[in-house]
Design a protein around this motif. Structure first.
Motif, mmCIF file in Angstrom:
data_model
loop_
_atom_site.group_PDB
_atom_site.id
_atom_site.type_symbol
_atom_site.label_atom_id
_atom_site.label_comp_id
_atom_site.label_asym_id
_atom_site.label_seq_id
_atom_site.Cartn_x
_atom_site.Cartn_y
_atom_site.Cartn_z
ATOM 1 N N LEU A 187 -3.021 -28.751 24.050
ATOM 2 C CA LEU A 187 -4.016 -27.864 24.923
ATOM 3 C C LEU A 187 -5.273 -28.330 24.945
ATOM 4 C CD1 LEU A 187 -3.008 -24.299 24.098
ATOM 5 C CD2 LEU A 187 -2.157 -25.440 25.885
ATOM 6 N N ILE A 188 -5.499 -29.499 24.033
ATOM 7 C CA ILE A 188 -7.076 -30.212 23.971
ATOM 8 C C ILE A 188 -7.655 -30.659 25.430
ATOM 9 C CG2 ILE A 188 -8.481 -31.910 23.131
ATOM 10 C CD1 ILE A 188 -6.615 -31.582 20.387
ATOM 11 N N PRO A 189 -6.816 -31.549 26.140
ATOM 12 C CA PRO A 189 -7.254 -31.680 27.386
ATOM 13 C C PRO A 189 -7.487 -30.585 28.365
ATOM 14 C CG PRO A 189 -5.386 -33.223 26.775
ATOM 15 C CD PRO A 189 -5.315 -31.913 25.822
ATOM 16 N N LEU A 190 -6.584 -29.612 28.257
ATOM 17 C CA LEU A 190 -6.798 -28.431 29.469
ATOM 18 C C LEU A 190 -8.121 -27.763 28.953
ATOM 19 C CD1 LEU A 190 -3.289 -26.957 29.368
ATOM 20 C CD2 LEU A 190 -4.564 -28.254 31.110
ATOM 21 N N ASN A 191 -8.511 -27.511 27.691
ATOM 22 C CA ASN A 191 -9.796 -27.161 26.936
ATOM 23 C C ASN A 191 -11.080 -27.854 27.612
ATOM 24 O OD1 ASN A 191 -10.351 -24.867 24.946
ATOM 25 N ND2 ASN A 191 -8.239 -25.604 24.385
ATOM 26 N N PHE A 192 -10.885 -29.221 27.683
ATOM 27 C CA PHE A 192 -12.039 -29.812 28.040
ATOM 28 C C PHE A 192 -12.163 -29.837 29.661
ATOM 29 C CE2 PHE A 192 -11.929 -31.733 23.761
ATOM 30 C CZ PHE A 192 -13.462 -31.976 23.584
ATOM 31 N N ALA A 193 -10.954 -29.547 30.401
ATOM 32 C CA ALA A 193 -11.130 -29.609 31.778
ATOM 33 C C ALA A 193 -11.699 -28.180 31.915
ATOM 34 C CB ALA A 193 -9.655 -29.763 32.415
ATOM 35 N N GLY A 194 -11.223 -27.078 31.168
ATOM 36 C CA GLY A 194 -11.803 -25.967 31.739
ATOM 37 C C GLY A 194 -13.199 -26.037 31.290
ATOM 38 N N LEU A 195 -13.888 -26.588 30.188
ATOM 39 C CA LEU A 195 -15.131 -26.623 29.861
ATOM 40 C C LEU A 195 -16.096 -27.226 31.016
ATOM 41 C CD1 LEU A 195 -15.038 -27.456 26.190
ATOM 42 C CD2 LEU A 195 -15.550 -25.274 27.172
ATOM 43 N N ALA A 196 -15.375 -28.245 31.568
ATOM 44 C CA ALA A 196 -16.068 -29.119 32.701
ATOM 45 C C ALA A 196 -16.227 -28.253 33.818
ATOM 46 C CB ALA A 196 -15.129 -30.265 32.990
ATOM 47 N N LEU A 197 -15.041 -27.282 34.159
ATOM 48 C CA LEU A 197 -15.402 -26.238 35.229
ATOM 49 C C LEU A 197 -16.389 -25.330 34.979
ATOM 50 C CD1 LEU A 197 -14.028 -25.233 37.783
ATOM 51 C CD2 LEU A 197 -12.686 -23.621 36.333
ATOM 52 N N VAL A 198 -16.613 -24.846 33.643
ATOM 53 C CA VAL A 198 -17.685 -23.925 33.466
ATOM 54 C C VAL A 198 -18.966 -24.427 33.623
ATOM 55 C CG1 VAL A 198 -18.687 -22.571 31.183
ATOM 56 C CG2 VAL A 198 -16.077 -22.637 31.721
ATOM 57 N N HIS A 199 -19.023 -25.704 33.123
ATOM 58 C CA HIS A 199 -20.372 -26.590 33.418
ATOM 59 C C HIS A 199 -20.711 -26.813 34.837
ATOM 60 C CE1 HIS A 199 -21.926 -28.355 29.615
ATOM 61 N NE2 HIS A 199 -20.733 -27.911 29.144
ATOM 62 N N ALA A 200 -19.581 -27.021 35.649
ATOM 63 C CA ALA A 200 -19.813 -27.105 36.944
ATOM 64 C C ALA A 200 -20.083 -25.759 37.753
ATOM 65 C CB ALA A 200 -18.434 -27.425 37.910
ATOM 66 N N ARG A 201 -19.537 -24.398 37.270
ATOM 67 C CA ARG A 201 -19.854 -23.471 37.726
ATOM 68 C C ARG A 201 -21.421 -23.061 37.432
ATOM 69 N NH1 ARG A 201 -18.423 -19.686 41.834
ATOM 70 N NH2 ARG A 201 -18.919 -17.615 41.187
ATOM 71 N N ALA A 202 -21.779 -23.305 36.154
ATOM 72 C CA ALA A 202 -23.077 -22.927 35.582
ATOM 73 C C ALA A 202 -24.217 -23.836 36.332
ATOM 74 C CB ALA A 202 -23.186 -23.448 34.031
ATOM 75 N N ALA A 203 -23.921 -24.989 36.639
ATOM 76 C CA ALA A 203 -24.775 -25.973 37.515
ATOM 77 C C ALA A 203 -24.764 -25.319 38.860
ATOM 78 C CB ALA A 203 -24.264 -27.304 37.410
ATOM 79 N N TRP A 204 -23.703 -25.046 39.444
ATOM 80 C CA TRP A 204 -23.509 -24.403 40.863
ATOM 81 C C TRP A 204 -24.337 -23.192 41.137
ATOM 82 C CZ3 TRP A 204 -20.855 -20.232 43.098
ATOM 83 C CH2 TRP A 204 -20.775 -20.047 44.431
ATOM 84 N N ARG A 205 -24.328 -22.315 40.009
ATOM 85 C CA ARG A 205 -25.090 -21.014 39.867
ATOM 86 C C ARG A 205 -26.535 -21.176 39.598
ATOM 87 N NH1 ARG A 205 -23.442 -16.499 42.644
ATOM 88 N NH2 ARG A 205 -24.109 -15.207 40.612
ATOM 89 N N GLY A 206 -26.970 -22.244 38.957
ATOM 90 C CA GLY A 206 -28.181 -22.408 38.430
ATOM 91 C C GLY A 206 -28.362 -21.704 37.099
ATOM 92 N N ARG A 207 -27.455 -21.834 36.260
ATOM 93 C CA ARG A 207 -27.638 -21.215 34.979
ATOM 94 C C ARG A 207 -28.222 -22.250 34.138
ATOM 95 N NH1 ARG A 207 -26.331 -15.608 35.271
ATOM 96 N NH2 ARG A 207 -24.341 -15.443 36.271
ATOM 97 N N GLY A 208 -29.137 -21.732 33.036
ATOM 98 C CA GLY A 208 -29.637 -22.608 32.056
ATOM 99 C C GLY A 208 -28.988 -23.051 30.981
ATOM 100 N N GLY A 209 -29.560 -23.644 30.245
ATOM 101 C CA GLY A 209 -28.707 -24.363 28.889
ATOM 102 C C GLY A 209 -28.572 -23.034 27.940
ATOM 103 N N GLY A 210 -29.391 -22.094 27.880
ATOM 104 C CA GLY A 210 -29.215 -21.104 27.158
ATOM 105 C C GLY A 210 -27.889 -20.403 27.164
#
Length: 292
Positions: A224-247
């Motif tokens: 499940l490790i690769p799936l976790n990192f792929a999911g985290l990448a998706l979260v980062h992409a969503r945060a960037a798309w929504r303009g979420r900050g580092g906090g």
């Protein structure tokens, strides 16, 4: 951290000093592993192998004297991932390579690290015994908790090595981008995606291992490790798309670290994204995006 990367890339002596200094430390070996990966990615396999040979001296001494093969396994695994990434220029393939490396780490411990496993099992047994004593009360009766076996601990150590080796590789990739291609790592990581066939294979392998019994659930985590990192990448992409900050991302990572249901949720995100391609759906045809 960028200053350390600049220092390392000034020359072979600087890289050697940092790598050897951290390789013999349980707390700092991750820095040595990241430096190994950075040098390998930037200057080639030859320079990386030269550093690894020197790093094996303190790491090997630590294993022989104290029986701890963790730093040695992390150095070798991170170097292997860096070689995969340099050869294929594919972050998904490098992340997937952590699965066989994690499995080999666990199998290596079962075959050659029985002493270390016995120490770990004894530590967990003592910890759980103390916890049982604290939880037990007069009228409530004795509390009995499950104790991990050597097979479980080996799987846990393999999973930890796979996870940390990817983290060290990503740190090295971030250093490389910060020095030579600012902003490049963020785009590369946010685009991390695993095809449906790969996610299906990883999921089935994890389910199959977990179905063998409690002892093998830690081994299922390796898949499940690769799936976790792929999911985290998706979260980062969503945060960037929504303009979420580092906090916002910091708070999310704290939840991810300490709560297993969040990890499973991230895995679910990765599986769903593999089939539904969320990042493409967020952008309307013609390049117009709709932030919902």
């Amino acid at each position: 951290m960028k200053g350390l990367a600049e220092f390392v890339m000034r020359g072979r002596l600087q890289a050697l000093l940092v790598t050897v200094a951290g390789a013999g430390s349980l707390m700092l070996c991750w820095i040595s592993a990241a430096v190994l990966a950075l040098v390998t990615l930037r200057r080639g396999a030859g320079q990386g192998a030269w550093l690894l040979l020197w790093a094996l001296l303190p790491a090997g001494t630590l294993m022989l004297v104290f029986g701890d093969s963790g730093p040695l396994a992390l150095l070798v695994s991170t170097m292997a991932l860096a070689l995969v990434l340099r050869a294929t220029v594919s972050l998904p393939l490098a992340v997937l390579a952590s699965v066989p490396l994690g499995a080999l780490t666990g199998l290596g411990l079962l075959a050659f690290g029985q002493g270390m496993l016995d120490q770990m099992v004894g530590f967990f047994d003592e910890f759980i015994t103390n916890l049982e004593q604290q939880l037990s009360s007069g009228e409530a009766g004795a509390v009995q908790l499950l104790r991990p076996t050597a097979v479980q601990v080996a799987g846990m150590m393999g999973a930890a090595n796979g996870l940390l080796s990817i983290a060290c590789l990503l740190l090295a990739r971030w250093w490389q981008a910060a020095l030579y291609n600012p902003g490049g790592f963020a785009e590369e990581f946010r685009a991390l995606y695993l095809p449906p066939a790969v996610t299906l294979a990883l999921t089935l392998a994890a389910v199959a291992l977990a179905s063998l019994g409690v002892e093998y659930r830690t081994w299922a985590v390796i898949c499940l490790i690769p799936l976790n990192f792929a999911g985290l990448a998706l979260v980062h992409a969503r945060a960037a798309w929504r303009g979420r900050g580092g906090g916002w991302l910091t708070a999310f990572y704290l939840l991810w670290l300490f709560f297993d249901p969040v990890k499973l949720l991230v895995v679910g995100f990765a599986i769903a994204d593999s089939w539904l391609r969320f990042r493409q759906r967020w952008v309307r045809p013609g390049g117009d995006d709709s932030r919902q």
